[in-house]
Design a protein around this motif. Structure first.
Motif, PDB file in Angstrom:
ATOM      1  N   MET A   9      -0.185   4.841  -2.741  1.00 44.36           N
ATOM      2  CA  MET A   9      -1.543   5.168  -2.310  1.00 44.36           C
ATOM      3  C   MET A   9      -2.252   3.955  -1.726  1.00 44.36           C
ATOM      4  O   MET A   9      -3.167   4.103  -0.926  1.00 44.36           O
ATOM      5  N   TYR A  12      -0.273   3.925   1.849  1.00 41.27           N
ATOM      6  CA  TYR A  12      -0.490   5.164   2.597  1.00 41.27           C
ATOM      7  C   TYR A  12      -1.636   5.935   1.948  1.00 41.27           C
ATOM      8  O   TYR A  12      -1.415   6.794   1.095  1.00 41.27           O
ATOM      9  N   PRO A  13      -2.883   5.655   2.338  1.00 41.68           N
ATOM     10  CA  PRO A  13      -4.013   6.288   1.648  1.00 41.68           C
ATOM     11  C   PRO A  13      -4.122   7.789   1.896  1.00 41.68           C
ATOM     12  O   PRO A  13      -4.813   8.476   1.159  1.00 41.68           O
ATOM     13  N   PHE A  14      -3.424   8.314   2.892  1.00 37.82           N
ATOM     14  CA  PHE A  14      -3.517   9.743   3.166  1.00 37.82           C
ATOM     15  C   PHE A  14      -2.731  10.562   2.157  1.00 37.82           C
ATOM     16  O   PHE A  14      -2.986  11.745   1.989  1.00 37.82           O
ATOM     17  N   GLY A  15      -1.794   9.927   1.438  1.00 40.47           N
ATOM     18  CA  GLY A  15      -1.047  10.598   0.387  1.00 40.47           C
ATOM     19  C   GLY A  15      -0.204  11.752   0.899  1.00 40.47           C
ATOM     20  O   GLY A  15       0.106  11.859   2.080  1.00 40.47           O
ATOM     21  N   GLY A  16       0.167  12.632   0.005  1.00 41.89           N
ATOM     22  CA  GLY A  16       0.894  13.831   0.369  1.00 41.89           C
ATOM     23  C   GLY A  16       2.390  13.625   0.515  1.00 41.89           C
ATOM     24  O   GLY A  16       2.943  12.572   0.192  1.00 41.89           O
ATOM     25  N   ALA A  19       3.608  10.811   2.997  1.00 46.90           N
ATOM     26  CA  ALA A  19       3.501   9.476   2.398  1.00 46.90           C
ATOM     27  C   ALA A  19       4.650   9.247   1.425  1.00 46.90           C
ATOM     28  O   ALA A  19       5.224   8.163   1.384  1.00 46.90           O
ATOM     29  N   LYS A  22       7.810   8.635   3.507  1.00 46.34           N
ATOM     30  CA  LYS A  22       7.765   7.310   4.143  1.00 46.34           C
ATOM     31  C   LYS A  22       7.983   6.207   3.105  1.00 46.34           C
ATOM     32  O   LYS A  22       8.696   5.244   3.344  1.00 46.34           O
TER      33      LYS A  22
END
Length: 95
Positions: A9, A12-16, A19, A22
């Motif tokens: 997090m 990659y703050p967008f999460g999901g 993320a 990746k």
């Protein structure tokens, strides 16, 4: 698993799901390390204000005596000339 989630997090703050893919499979450890190092949150575009320098008190430089005392506290002694050193050795030998 919680360590992976916090690091994931942070990078990659967008999460999901993307993320997760990746973080675990697409991006290598080198890219992730660089991305973590880049999270310093430093504002590189900020300009120094001159007012901060005006409010700073001016320190006077130490005199030679104060400086030599400070050096002596850390074990650095004043340089002794060869003649003085010879006198010290002769005095020690005579004792």
């Amino acid at each position: 698993m919680s360590l992976d989630n916090s690091l994931m997090m942070e990078i990659y703050p967008f999460g999901g799901f993307l993320a997760y893919i990746k973080f675990h499979f697409i991006d290598g450890i080198t890219k992730q390390s660089v991305m973590l190092l880049d999270k310093t949150r430093v504002d590189y575009d900020s300009k120094k204000s001159d007012k901060a320098d005006e409010n700073r008190p001016v320190k006077e430089p130490k005199s030679d005596e104060e400086f030599s005392k400070t050096l002596q506290k850390f074990g650095f002694k004043k340089a002794v000339s060869e003649e003085d050193r010879v006198k010290q050795i002769r005095n020690e030998l005579e004792k």
